[in-house]
Design a protein around this motif. Structure first.
Motif, PDB file in Angstrom:
ATOM      1  N   ILE A 112      13.020 -14.027  12.487  1.00  0.00           N
ATOM      2  CA  ILE A 112      12.502 -15.274  12.373  1.00  0.00           C
ATOM      3  C   ILE A 112      11.071 -15.095  11.810  1.00  0.00           C
ATOM      4  O   ILE A 112      10.634 -15.535  10.924  1.00  0.00           O
ATOM      5  N   ARG A 113      10.145 -14.147  12.513  1.00  0.00           N
ATOM      6  CA  ARG A 113       8.781 -13.887  12.118  1.00  0.00           C
ATOM      7  C   ARG A 113       8.772 -13.221  10.561  1.00  0.00           C
ATOM      8  O   ARG A 113       7.919 -13.291   9.892  1.00  0.00           O
ATOM      9  N   ALA A 114       9.629 -12.279  10.397  1.00  0.00           N
ATOM     10  CA  ALA A 114       9.938 -11.712   9.117  1.00  0.00           C
ATOM     11  C   ALA A 114       9.979 -12.700   7.901  1.00  0.00           C
ATOM     12  O   ALA A 114       9.845 -12.599   6.945  1.00  0.00           O
ATOM     13  N   PHE A 115      11.021 -13.591   8.333  1.00  0.00           N
ATOM     14  CA  PHE A 115      11.346 -14.662   7.265  1.00  0.00           C
ATOM     15  C   PHE A 115      10.076 -15.534   7.128  1.00  0.00           C
ATOM     16  O   PHE A 115       9.949 -16.016   6.063  1.00  0.00           O
ATOM     17  N   HIS A 116       9.331 -15.927   8.335  1.00  0.00           N
ATOM     18  CA  HIS A 116       8.039 -16.539   8.002  1.00  0.00           C
ATOM     19  C   HIS A 116       7.188 -15.694   7.186  1.00  0.00           C
ATOM     20  O   HIS A 116       6.341 -16.542   6.199  1.00  0.00           O
ATOM     21  N   ALA A 117       6.947 -14.561   7.241  1.00  0.00           N
ATOM     22  CA  ALA A 117       5.982 -13.559   6.679  1.00  0.00           C
ATOM     23  C   ALA A 117       6.354 -13.617   5.169  1.00  0.00           C
ATOM     24  O   ALA A 117       5.882 -13.532   4.246  1.00  0.00           O
ATOM     25  N   GLU A 118       7.617 -13.808   4.954  1.00  0.00           N
ATOM     26  CA  GLU A 118       8.131 -13.760   3.333  1.00  0.00           C
ATOM     27  C   GLU A 118       7.975 -15.151   2.753  1.00  0.00           C
ATOM     28  O   GLU A 118       7.664 -15.185   1.859  1.00  0.00           O
ATOM     29  N   HIS A 119       8.390 -16.385   3.387  1.00  0.00           N
ATOM     30  CA  HIS A 119       8.265 -17.533   2.919  1.00  0.00           C
ATOM     31  C   HIS A 119       6.907 -18.293   3.232  1.00  0.00           C
ATOM     32  O   HIS A 119       6.975 -19.764   2.489  1.00  0.00           O
ATOM     33  N   GLN A 120       6.416 -17.908   4.320  1.00  0.00           N
ATOM     34  CA  GLN A 120       5.039 -18.647   4.547  1.00  0.00           C
ATOM     35  C   GLN A 120       5.106 -19.978   5.168  1.00  0.00           C
ATOM     36  O   GLN A 120       4.557 -20.382   6.334  1.00  0.00           O
ATOM     37  N   MET A 144      18.659 -22.175  13.323  1.00  0.00           N
ATOM     38  CA  MET A 144      18.515 -22.087  11.717  1.00  0.00           C
ATOM     39  C   MET A 144      16.825 -22.335  11.307  1.00  0.00           C
ATOM     40  O   MET A 144      16.270 -22.959  11.623  1.00  0.00           O
ATOM     41  N   VAL A 145      16.714 -21.333  10.167  1.00  0.00           N
ATOM     42  CA  VAL A 145      15.255 -21.312   9.673  1.00  0.00           C
ATOM     43  C   VAL A 145      15.588 -21.433   8.192  1.00  0.00           C
ATOM     44  O   VAL A 145      16.207 -20.589   7.530  1.00  0.00           O
ATOM     45  N   GLN A 146      14.613 -22.318   7.538  1.00  0.00           N
ATOM     46  CA  GLN A 146      14.932 -22.537   6.050  1.00  0.00           C
ATOM     47  C   GLN A 146      13.564 -22.647   5.536  1.00  0.00           C
ATOM     48  O   GLN A 146      12.498 -23.145   6.275  1.00  0.00           O
ATOM     49  N   LYS A 147      13.536 -22.175   4.323  1.00  0.00           N
ATOM     50  CA  LYS A 147      12.158 -22.311   3.642  1.00  0.00           C
ATOM     51  C   LYS A 147      11.960 -23.946   3.411  1.00  0.00           C
ATOM     52  O   LYS A 147      12.613 -24.666   3.101  1.00  0.00           O
ATOM     53  N   PHE A 148      10.675 -24.208   3.647  1.00  0.00           N
ATOM     54  CA  PHE A 148      10.260 -25.696   3.563  1.00  0.00           C
ATOM     55  C   PHE A 148      10.425 -25.960   2.096  1.00  0.00           C
ATOM     56  O   PHE A 148       9.760 -25.419   1.208  1.00  0.00           O
ATOM     57  N   LEU A 149      10.758 -27.300   1.869  1.00  0.00           N
ATOM     58  CA  LEU A 149      11.050 -27.723   0.706  1.00  0.00           C
ATOM     59  C   LEU A 149      10.219 -29.091   0.374  1.00  0.00           C
ATOM     60  O   LEU A 149      10.413 -29.846   1.013  1.00  0.00           O
ATOM     61  N   PRO A 150       9.029 -28.919  -0.287  1.00  0.00           N
ATOM     62  CA  PRO A 150       8.241 -30.037  -0.641  1.00  0.00           C
ATOM     63  C   PRO A 150       8.839 -31.156  -1.088  1.00  0.00           C
ATOM     64  O   PRO A 150       8.287 -32.228  -0.955  1.00  0.00           O
ATOM     65  N   ALA A 151      10.074 -31.112  -2.029  1.00  0.00           N
ATOM     66  CA  ALA A 151      10.684 -32.321  -2.279  1.00  0.00           C
ATOM     67  C   ALA A 151      11.038 -33.184  -1.067  1.00  0.00           C
ATOM     68  O   ALA A 151      11.375 -34.308  -1.536  1.00  0.00           O
ATOM     69  N   ILE A 152      10.925 -32.657  -0.025  1.00  0.00           N
ATOM     70  CA  ILE A 152      11.213 -33.866   1.284  1.00  0.00           C
ATOM     71  C   ILE A 152      10.276 -35.029   1.061  1.00  0.00           C
ATOM     72  O   ILE A 152      10.789 -36.072   1.515  1.00  0.00           O
TER      73      ILE A 152
END
Length: 325
Positions: A147-155, A196-204
């Motif tokens: 999860i930390r690696a996913f966050h590091a990639e997608h911020q 479940m971890v997803q990249k935040f989508l600004p279109a929300i």
């Protein structure tokens, strides 16, 4: 037809927005007979059929005392023309066991919608992983390191439990990583539970769109659930505002691609959640939003559903008749 709805207690319904109520109202309007039970009312005794304590009900049209019910009676599920599984999540162990009883009832001749095996095979968050072409960057894991690696990639990421509903347990973590460790500990329970971890989508900001698929075909309008105030969640249960709108070209592309696949698996009704151009969930247990769409657009989703149900039953009966011949 005689229809059995397996649902939460009728006394808990908010009929001004409840989708199961809309289904029942349209079915009764067409002359179908209604009965109800809860999963807890089902039983299977050795050597017998799956039965339930059911109540025959009639909708009155009154906003307060909106139904009348006969005393409970024991009936085999296979004796109904159709059984509609409309129990709300969570998809816990008891829901899981209920699908096994429903599947046994199918072996005895019951016609169950949505199909019990399909309900088990399509956990609403995990199901999206089968369709990578329609989803954003997504990870399912128990590992805090992953999860930390996913966050590091997608911020900027969203974290949520696999068994949540109505926006429960959803967290957003931005580039500063504030509280990421605490959130991971809360959700994965020391590595005991998947997240479940997803990249935040600004279109929300434009809404989390519920795209309904009925009988394998998209309903022409969706309900965009728009976050309010400082919320990141658009779920109506979390205070989101529901705005009905026509499907976009991308919404329709997604629904037309997924619809036939889901229908072939026994999912006569599904609610696909779309943010921007990306699918985030595929809801199959008890999809909603019929009444909100009808109230704002006049598109009668309940009528489309009962049409699809009647057509599915006609198809099953035709296939059975061919086998007899």
């Amino acid at each position: 037809m005689k229809l059995l709805f397996v649902a939460d207690p009728l006394e808990s319904f908010k009929i001004y927005k409840d989708t199961t109520f809309a289904m029942m109202r349209e079915a009764q309007r067409r002359g179908h007979q209604l009965a109800v039970c809860g999963p807890q009312d089902m039983a299977w005794q050795r050597g017998g059929r799956v039965c339930a304590q059911v109540r025959d009900v009639v909708l009155t049209g009154d906003a307060q005392a909106w139904f009348t019910a006969q005393p409970a009676r024991v009936a085999a599920l296979a004796d109904f023309d159709a059984v509609l599984m409309r129990k709300d999540p969570p998809f816990d162990s008891e829901y899981f066991y209920a699908t096994h009883l429903l599947e046994q009832a199918e072996r005895e001749g019951a016609k169950v919608f949505n199909k019990p095996r399909a309900l088990r095979d399509h956990p609403e968050k995990l199901a999206v992983m089968e369709f990578p072409e329609f989803i954003g960057p997504t990870l399912v894991t128990r590992s805090a390191q992953d999860i930390r690696a996913f966050h590091a990639e997608h911020q900027d990421i969203i974290l949520k439990p696999l068994d949540g509903m109505g926006g429960m347990g959803i967290f957003r973590v931005g580039p500063d990583g504030m509280n990421l460790g605490s959130i991971i500990e809360t959700l994965n329970q020391g590595g005991a539970q998947s997240v479940m971890v997803q990249k935040f989508l600004p279109a929300i900001a434009q809404g989390d769109k519920r795209v309904l698929i009925v009988g394998g075909k998209p309903v022409p309008y969706c309900l965009a659930r728009i976050p309010q105030g400082g919320e990141v969640r658009g779920n109506l249960a979390a205070g989101g505002k529901g705005v009905a709108q026509p499907l976009s070209a991308r919404d329709r592309e997604i629904a037309e691609a997924l619809g036939p696949i889901l229908l072939a698996r026994g999912l006569i009704l599904a609610g696909v959640d779309v943010i921007g151009d990306c699918v985030t969930e595929i809801n199959v247990t008890s999809p909603t939003c019929f009444q909100e769409i009808y109230d704002q657009t006049g598109c009668d989703v309940a009528a489309l559903f009962v049409d699809a149900l009647e057509q599915a039953l006609e198809s099953i009966l035709a296939q059975q008749a061919k086998r007899v011949l």
